[in-house]
Scaffold this active site. Structure first.
Site, mmCIF file in Angstrom:
data_model
loop_
_atom_site.group_PDB
_atom_site.id
_atom_site.type_symbol
_atom_site.label_atom_id
_atom_site.label_comp_id
_atom_site.label_asym_id
_atom_site.label_seq_id
_atom_site.Cartn_x
_atom_site.Cartn_y
_atom_site.Cartn_z
ATOM 1 N N LYS A 168 65.246 15.635 -1.283
ATOM 2 C CA LYS A 168 66.563 16.126 -0.956
ATOM 3 C C LYS A 168 67.358 15.431 -1.792
ATOM 4 C CE LYS A 168 65.616 18.348 2.847
ATOM 5 N NZ LYS A 168 65.662 19.765 2.559
ATOM 6 N N TYR A 175 59.719 12.757 1.008
ATOM 7 C CA TYR A 175 60.869 13.720 1.714
ATOM 8 C C TYR A 175 62.066 13.641 1.313
ATOM 9 C CZ TYR A 175 63.874 15.723 5.048
ATOM 10 O OH TYR A 175 64.892 16.416 5.673
ATOM 11 N N SER A 191 70.263 15.975 3.718
ATOM 12 C CA SER A 191 70.046 15.002 4.796
ATOM 13 C C SER A 191 70.749 13.899 4.635
ATOM 14 C CB SER A 191 68.491 14.823 4.868
ATOM 15 O OG SER A 191 68.275 13.662 5.929
HETATM 16 P P1 NAD Z 1 61.608 23.458 10.303
HETATM 17 O O1 NAD Z 1 60.483 22.905 9.695
HETATM 18 O O2 NAD Z 1 61.873 23.838 11.810
HETATM 19 O O3 NAD Z 1 61.908 24.953 9.323
HETATM 20 C C1 NAD Z 1 61.870 24.974 8.113
HETATM 21 C C2 NAD Z 1 61.153 26.373 7.685
HETATM 22 O O4 NAD Z 1 60.786 26.513 6.409
HETATM 23 C C3 NAD Z 1 59.914 26.307 8.762
HETATM 24 O O5 NAD Z 1 60.173 27.664 9.516
HETATM 25 C C4 NAD Z 1 58.834 26.553 7.581
HETATM 26 O O6 NAD Z 1 57.965 27.500 8.090
HETATM 27 C C5 NAD Z 1 59.687 26.873 6.379
HETATM 28 N N1 NAD Z 1 59.072 26.812 4.968
HETATM 29 C C6 NAD Z 1 58.578 25.776 4.503
HETATM 30 N N2 NAD Z 1 58.132 25.780 3.305
HETATM 31 C C7 NAD Z 1 58.074 27.029 2.916
HETATM 32 C C8 NAD Z 1 58.012 27.805 1.798
HETATM 33 N N3 NAD Z 1 57.390 27.145 0.794
HETATM 34 N N4 NAD Z 1 58.438 29.194 1.881
HETATM 35 C C9 NAD Z 1 58.698 29.821 2.787
HETATM 36 N N5 NAD Z 1 59.186 29.083 4.203
HETATM 37 C C10 NAD Z 1 58.855 27.561 4.309
HETATM 38 O O7 NAD Z 1 62.742 22.516 9.873
HETATM 39 P P2 NAD Z 1 64.312 22.366 10.459
HETATM 40 O O8 NAD Z 1 64.535 21.137 11.347
HETATM 41 O O9 NAD Z 1 64.667 23.638 10.759
HETATM 42 O O10 NAD Z 1 64.988 22.143 8.969
HETATM 43 C C11 NAD Z 1 65.449 22.927 8.218
HETATM 44 C C12 NAD Z 1 65.985 22.214 6.804
HETATM 45 O O11 NAD Z 1 66.950 21.319 6.996
HETATM 46 C C13 NAD Z 1 64.782 21.385 6.142
HETATM 47 O O12 NAD Z 1 65.081 21.783 4.695
HETATM 48 C C14 NAD Z 1 64.970 20.003 6.316
HETATM 49 O O13 NAD Z 1 64.353 19.406 5.604
HETATM 50 C C15 NAD Z 1 66.628 19.847 6.541
HETATM 51 N N6 NAD Z 1 66.938 18.878 7.341
HETATM 52 C C16 NAD Z 1 66.469 18.920 8.819
HETATM 53 C C17 NAD Z 1 66.752 17.870 9.534
HETATM 54 C C18 NAD Z 1 66.220 17.670 11.174
HETATM 55 O O14 NAD Z 1 66.321 16.711 11.537
HETATM 56 N N7 NAD Z 1 65.638 18.853 11.416
HETATM 57 C C19 NAD Z 1 67.627 16.800 8.994
HETATM 58 C C20 NAD Z 1 68.034 16.868 7.835
HETATM 59 C C21 NAD Z 1 67.616 18.093 7.177
HETATM 60 C C1 UD1 Z 2 64.282 10.786 10.571
HETATM 61 C C2 UD1 Z 2 64.003 10.686 9.114
HETATM 62 C C3 UD1 Z 2 65.075 11.267 8.302
HETATM 63 C C4 UD1 Z 2 65.082 12.564 8.612
HETATM 64 C C5 UD1 Z 2 65.650 12.878 9.913
HETATM 65 C C6 UD1 Z 2 65.698 14.191 10.170
HETATM 66 C C7 UD1 Z 2 62.748 8.470 9.174
HETATM 67 C C8 UD1 Z 2 62.451 7.032 8.796
HETATM 68 N N1 UD1 Z 2 63.871 8.962 8.764
HETATM 69 O O1 UD1 Z 2 65.624 10.145 10.932
HETATM 70 O O2 UD1 Z 2 64.533 11.041 6.947
HETATM 71 O O3 UD1 Z 2 66.143 13.194 8.044
HETATM 72 O O4 UD1 Z 2 64.417 12.154 10.957
HETATM 73 O O5 UD1 Z 2 65.940 14.259 11.817
HETATM 74 O O6 UD1 Z 2 61.641 9.046 9.641
HETATM 75 N N2 UD1 Z 2 62.810 6.355 17.584
HETATM 76 C C9 UD1 Z 2 62.130 5.557 18.467
HETATM 77 N N3 UD1 Z 2 60.990 6.398 19.073
HETATM 78 C C10 UD1 Z 2 60.436 7.603 18.756
HETATM 79 C C11 UD1 Z 2 61.105 8.147 17.666
HETATM 80 C C12 UD1 Z 2 62.258 7.530 17.294
HETATM 81 O O7 UD1 Z 2 62.492 4.832 18.993
HETATM 82 O O8 UD1 Z 2 59.309 7.879 19.029
HETATM 83 C C13 UD1 Z 2 64.198 6.004 17.109
HETATM 84 C C14 UD1 Z 2 64.161 5.630 15.612
HETATM 85 O O9 UD1 Z 2 63.487 4.403 15.525
HETATM 86 C C15 UD1 Z 2 65.485 5.796 15.196
HETATM 87 C C16 UD1 Z 2 65.939 6.922 16.161
HETATM 88 O O10 UD1 Z 2 65.109 6.761 17.363
HETATM 89 O O11 UD1 Z 2 66.336 4.578 15.516
HETATM 90 C C17 UD1 Z 2 66.022 8.354 15.852
HETATM 91 O O12 UD1 Z 2 64.785 8.682 15.009
HETATM 92 P P1 UD1 Z 2 64.490 9.979 14.454
HETATM 93 O O13 UD1 Z 2 64.669 10.913 15.424
HETATM 94 O O14 UD1 Z 2 62.982 9.877 13.992
HETATM 95 O O15 UD1 Z 2 65.390 10.239 13.184
HETATM 96 P P2 UD1 Z 2 65.742 9.185 12.215
HETATM 97 O O16 UD1 Z 2 64.996 8.001 11.921
HETATM 98 O O17 UD1 Z 2 67.244 8.876 12.168
#
Ligand code: NAD
Ligand code: UD1
Length: 336
Positions: free
Chosen positions: A153, A149, A124
């Site tokens: 990462k 969290y 991330s």
């Molecule tokens: P998500 O929660 O939708 O998907 C993660 C999946 O992993 C879920 O289906 C959950 O059930 C499964 N899981 C969690 N722990 C597990 C375990 N111990 N064993 C087996 N399955 C398990 O999340 P996502 O948004 O699809 O994110 C996927 C990956 O990308 C994550 O590692 C997350 O941290 C990373 N990531 C997500 C974002 C985001 O904004 N969505 C941003 C940066 C990084």
């Molecule tokens: C957040 C996480 C980041 C994670 C990422 C995954 C935090 C501090 N960071 O990032 O670790 O990897 O999600 O997607 O939580 N906002 C509002 N109102 C809301 C929600 C969000 O104003 O109800 C604003 C936030 O202040 C930010 C922007 O929208 O400026 C995006 O927020 P968000 O979607 O939560 O993502 P990040 O904060 O970038």
């Protein structure tokens, strides 16, 4: 290739499976469903026209992993499984370190015992902490995370790097995602958060569908063009395609590689609200709230390394991201 997708029932995993199958890879999924619904995989099966082999199991369960690796000849693993709620990680650090770190250590151990040393890891932009350069390149030093969290990462990146340093047979691709939003254009799969959404786009779509009265905008006194936080939103289908490109790097025996997956464009919270309103012709009521702890003003990528080395470039713009997020929410008001 035969790919083990951990966390494949989740938001990014389910979209990635579609891209993998469309690129003629075979897929096996492991997910404990702690943050997802098996319906997502049934919908994926509808989209791609084939069943997805699925194990409901925890990646910390060594025996189940052994069974999977013994019954499938896995070439590479795309590792999405993990807990990802920032606020929850602050109140439950042990659970986050156990799930994300122990889970990955168990996975890596079973992988190497089965001579599978190819992994793509979901990292991330949070590992940059408060970034010292904007746009952020992969050379930007990692920073201080503000929550467990983020630390999982950052630590897992280090663990994977050390594994590669000790044993050059490992091919490790660290993908640093910026802010994934949007949904598959079919409207069949999308993001399905439990309870009150933490992230901006799912909150907006829940306001749009009438589940929440208004959006709170967390701070309008940042040093940005309109005072609200600026982020690099990326369509989840583009992000998914980035994993298929990263597999090509693994096929070339890339060693260790790190890529930002973002669009390179920054949009403020108000920009996103307005883009959503215009794309979907829906008004989003909002009010300004105090800043959210741990937030930074601006975070957007320089994605040129992924373009240069992988030939990957985001295709969808913010209007399409807003359209597809809404299409998913409108068709599935209660999620899966
Ligand atoms: P998500 O929660 O939708 O998907 C993660 C999946 O992993 C879920 O289906 C959950 O059930 C499964 N899981 C969690 N722990 C597990 C375990 N111990 N064993 C087996 N399955 C398990 O999340 P996502 O948004 O699809 O994110 C996927 C990956 O990308 C994550 O590692 C997350 O941290 C990373 N990531 C997500 C974002 C985001 O904004 N969505 C941003 C940066 C990084
Ligand atoms: C957040 C996480 C980041 C994670 C990422 C995954 C935090 C501090 N960071 O990032 O670790 O990897 O999600 O997607 O939580 N906002 C509002 N109102 C809301 C929600 C969000 O104003 O109800 C604003 C936030 O202040 C930010 C922007 O929208 O400026 C995006 O927020 P968000 O979607 O939560 O993502 P990040 O904060 O970038």
């Amino acid at each position: 290739m035969n790919i083990l997708v951990t966390g494949g029932a989740g938001f990014i995993g389910s979209h990635t499976i579609i891209e993998l199958i469309q690129a003629h890879h075979q897929v096996v999924v492991i997910d404990n469903l702690c943050n997802s619904n098996p319906e997502s995989l049934r919908r994926v099966a509808t989209i791609v026209g084939q069943e997805i082999p699925f194990y409901k199991a925890d990646i910390r369960d060594r025996q189940r992993l052994e069974e999977i690796f013994s019954s499938h000849s896995i070439d590479a693993c795309i590792h999405f499984a993990g807990l990802k709620a920032v606020g929850e990680s602050v109140s439950m650090p042990w659970e986050y370190y156990d799930n994300n770190i122990n889970g990955t250590l168990t996975l890596l151990d079973v992988m190497r015992q089965h001579h599978c040393k190819n992994i793509i890891f979901s990292s991330s932009a949070t590992v940059y902490g408060s970034p010292v350069e904007i746009p952020i390149t992969e050379n930007c030093p990692k920073g201080q995370c503000t929550n467990p969290y983020g630390w999982t990462k950052s630590m897992l990146e280090q663990i994977l790097t050390d594994m590669h340093t000790a044993d050059s047979e490992w091919n490790v691709v660290l993908l640093r995602y910026f802010n994934p939003i949007g949904a598959h254009p079919s409207g069949l799969i999308g993001e399905n958060p439990n309870g009150i959404p933490n992230n901006l786009m799912p909150y907006i779509t829940q306001v749009a569908i009438g589940k929440r009265a208004e959006l709170g905008v967390f701070g309008n006194d940042y040093d940005t063009h309109d005072g609200t936080g600026v982020r690099d939103y990326i369509h989840v289908v583009d992000l998914a395609a980035g994993h298929v490109k990263a597999l090509q790097a693994i096929e070339r025996n890339c060693g260790l590689d790190i890529y930002n997956l973002g669009t390179g464009k920054g949009y403020s919270v108000l920009d996103v609200i307005h883009a959503f309103e215009e794309a979907n012709n829906i008004k989003i009521p909002y009010s300004i709230k105090p800043r959210r702890a741990g937030d930074i003003a601006t975070c957007f990528s320089d994605p040129s390394k992924a373009y240069r080395e992988l030939g990957w470039l985001a295709q969808y713009d913010i209007t399409e991201m807003c359209r597809d997020s809404w299409n998913w929410q409108r068709n599935n008001p209660e999620g899966f």
